[in-house]
Enzyme design. Structure first.
Site, PDB file in Angstrom:
ATOM      1  N   HIS A  61     -43.622 -14.319 102.883  1.00  0.00           N
ATOM      2  CA  HIS A  61     -42.841 -13.570 103.730  1.00  0.00           C
ATOM      3  C   HIS A  61     -42.858 -11.964 103.297  1.00  0.00           C
ATOM      4  O   HIS A  61     -42.772 -11.102 104.182  1.00  0.00           O
ATOM      5  CB  HIS A  61     -41.415 -13.888 103.159  1.00  0.00           C
ATOM      6  CG  HIS A  61     -41.169 -15.421 103.397  1.00  0.00           C
ATOM      7  ND1 HIS A  61     -41.038 -16.318 102.359  1.00  0.00           N
ATOM      8  CD2 HIS A  61     -40.659 -16.180 104.371  1.00  0.00           C
ATOM      9  CE1 HIS A  61     -40.644 -17.565 102.943  1.00  0.00           C
ATOM     10  NE2 HIS A  61     -40.385 -17.596 104.084  1.00  0.00           N
ATOM     11  N   LEU A  75     -37.568 -16.958  99.457  1.00  0.00           N
ATOM     12  CA  LEU A  75     -38.717 -16.032 100.036  1.00  0.00           C
ATOM     13  C   LEU A  75     -39.955 -15.976  99.053  1.00  0.00           C
ATOM     14  O   LEU A  75     -39.795 -16.214  97.863  1.00  0.00           O
ATOM     15  CB  LEU A  75     -38.245 -14.582 100.199  1.00  0.00           C
ATOM     16  CG  LEU A  75     -37.199 -14.424 101.340  1.00  0.00           C
ATOM     17  CD1 LEU A  75     -36.757 -12.728 101.343  1.00  0.00           C
ATOM     18  CD2 LEU A  75     -37.739 -14.558 102.541  1.00  0.00           C
ATOM     19  N   HIS A  76     -41.209 -15.904  99.496  1.00  0.00           N
ATOM     20  CA  HIS A  76     -42.479 -15.823  98.412  1.00  0.00           C
ATOM     21  C   HIS A  76     -43.246 -14.744  99.023  1.00  0.00           C
ATOM     22  O   HIS A  76     -42.729 -14.069 100.099  1.00  0.00           O
ATOM     23  CB  HIS A  76     -42.851 -17.158  98.472  1.00  0.00           C
ATOM     24  CG  HIS A  76     -43.184 -17.940  99.670  1.00  0.00           C
ATOM     25  ND1 HIS A  76     -44.172 -17.135 100.702  1.00  0.00           N
ATOM     26  CD2 HIS A  76     -42.915 -18.894 100.417  1.00  0.00           C
ATOM     27  CE1 HIS A  76     -44.110 -17.873 101.879  1.00  0.00           C
ATOM     28  NE2 HIS A  76     -43.460 -18.644 101.672  1.00  0.00           N
ATOM     29  N   GLN A  83     -33.590 -27.133 113.776  1.00  0.00           N
ATOM     30  CA  GLN A  83     -34.951 -27.402 113.653  1.00  0.00           C
ATOM     31  C   GLN A  83     -35.356 -28.394 112.772  1.00  0.00           C
ATOM     32  O   GLN A  83     -36.492 -29.021 112.418  1.00  0.00           O
ATOM     33  CB  GLN A  83     -35.838 -26.203 113.327  1.00  0.00           C
ATOM     34  CG  GLN A  83     -35.673 -25.628 112.177  1.00  0.00           C
ATOM     35  CD  GLN A  83     -36.384 -24.226 111.982  1.00  0.00           C
ATOM     36  OE1 GLN A  83     -35.838 -23.206 112.484  1.00  0.00           O
ATOM     37  NE2 GLN A  83     -37.275 -23.884 111.221  1.00  0.00           N
ATOM     38  N   GLY A 114     -45.921 -15.782 110.706  1.00  0.00           N
ATOM     39  CA  GLY A 114     -47.175 -16.223 109.899  1.00  0.00           C
ATOM     40  C   GLY A 114     -47.904 -17.133 110.343  1.00  0.00           C
ATOM     41  O   GLY A 114     -47.637 -18.075 111.080  1.00  0.00           O
ATOM     42  N   GLN A 115     -49.362 -16.926 110.317  1.00  0.00           N
ATOM     43  CA  GLN A 115     -50.303 -17.826 110.823  1.00  0.00           C
ATOM     44  C   GLN A 115     -50.288 -19.376 110.154  1.00  0.00           C
ATOM     45  O   GLN A 115     -50.615 -20.259 110.563  1.00  0.00           O
ATOM     46  CB  GLN A 115     -51.769 -17.199 110.439  1.00  0.00           C
ATOM     47  CG  GLN A 115     -53.050 -18.224 111.022  1.00  0.00           C
ATOM     48  CD  GLN A 115     -53.031 -18.513 112.533  1.00  0.00           C
ATOM     49  OE1 GLN A 115     -52.429 -17.757 113.249  1.00  0.00           O
ATOM     50  NE2 GLN A 115     -53.550 -19.684 112.881  1.00  0.00           N
TER      51      GLN A 115
END
Ligand code: AMP
Length: 280
Positions: A37, A33-34, A61, A147-148
């Protein structure tokens, strides 16, 4: 904060939240995580009574020659971050829990799922759509936060939610960047100091395209040329794709318009990075 690893436990915990009349937000992640997130978690906290996050490096994926095995998994650190942000439920299953032997049902989002990253990484969005559909079924969130930064993923998931009638709202949050423009990514930790500097060329190319558009250029071929000439200043960075597309269908445009998606993927050293901007 409860950390749950089985589908049964997670289902029960989420059901209890819903039955108590509280709204439930879901933030799906692959961990490592950053701040990007964390921004999703904060948006979820602001919009929902209870927030659940998932940490699952989803094998389906990843392509055969991709970074599934070496993908960073700083699990304890991730849990501490989520706890500090007020997340109530963390779902962290093992691959065998999500894909037991014999699992053979997948979600395929036709058309949009085969464009951009779907073209470069065959099967990628089939894996994404499948795991996200499973998480939606297990959690039953009112809202799910994405997230975009992963704009093609957003288009694929929007199609899936519409086509399969998921009863939830997708909330898309803006891309968080380092002060110098680099989009935050779990994969940035693969970059050497020199590759980290080279990686800035992606956001620079997007910025130049956006500025050229604002200055009046609408022709997509010419806009892409300005981006490619910026990319050429870092010859060691190899473009995978650079396209201007409709943000919903991901189909290429010939004439740029407000809301169009400028999307790039490029290899910096051995690391594949993506970034994008919306034309305004
Ligand atoms: P990942 O763990 O890479 O699968 O990402 C989990 C979620 O975080 C996805 O919805 C991503 O789009 C989102 N995300 C990743 N990077 C960023 C960023 N820099 N800013 C905002 N959201 C991000």
């Amino acid at each position: 904060m409860q950390v749950l690893s089985t589908i049964q436990e997670m289902r029960l915990a989420c059901r209890a939240v819903r039955q108590s009349g509280q709204s439930l937000g879901l933030v799906p992640t692959m961990g490592a995580l950053h701040a990007g997130h964390i921004a999703l978690v904060r948006a979820a906290r602001a919009q929902c009574d209870v927030v659940a996050a998932s940490i699952f490096v989803n094998p389906t994926q990843f392509g055969p020659n991709e970074d599934f095995a070496k993908y960073p998994r700083p699990f304890e650190q991730d849990c501490a971050l989520l706890e500090g942000e007020g997340v109530a439920l963390v779902f962290a299953p093992q691959p065998g829990e999500m894909y037991p032997a014999g699992a053979s049902t997948f979600v395929e989002v036709g058309g949009v799922g085969d464009r951009l990253d779907g073209a470069s990484r065959p099967g990628h969005f089939r894996g994404v759509a499948t795991i996200v559909a499973k998480l939606f079924h297990i959690v039953g969130p009112d809202k799910a936060f994405f997230g975009q930064k992963d704009a093609a993923q957003v288009a694929v998931l929007r199609s899936m939610v519409r086509d399969l009638n998921f009863d939830l709202e997708l909330v898309v949050c803006p891309t968080l960047r380092e002060p110098d423009g680099l989009a935050l990514s779990s994969r940035n930790r693969y970059l050497s100091a020199s590759d980290r500097a080279r990686a800035l060329v992606l956001s620079r190319a997007l910025d130049v395209i956006a500025a050229t558009y604002r200055a009046g250029e609408k022709d997509v071929a010419r806009l892409l040329e300005t981006g490619r000439s910026v990319m050429a200043t870092e010859p060691e960075v190899r473009i995978d794709y650079l396209q201007i597309v409709d943000a919903d269908t991901l189909l290429p445009l010939t004439e740029a318009k407000p809301g169009a998606l400028v999307a790039i993927a490029a290899y910096v050293g051995g690391t594949r990075l993506i970034d994008n901007t919306i034309l305004r």
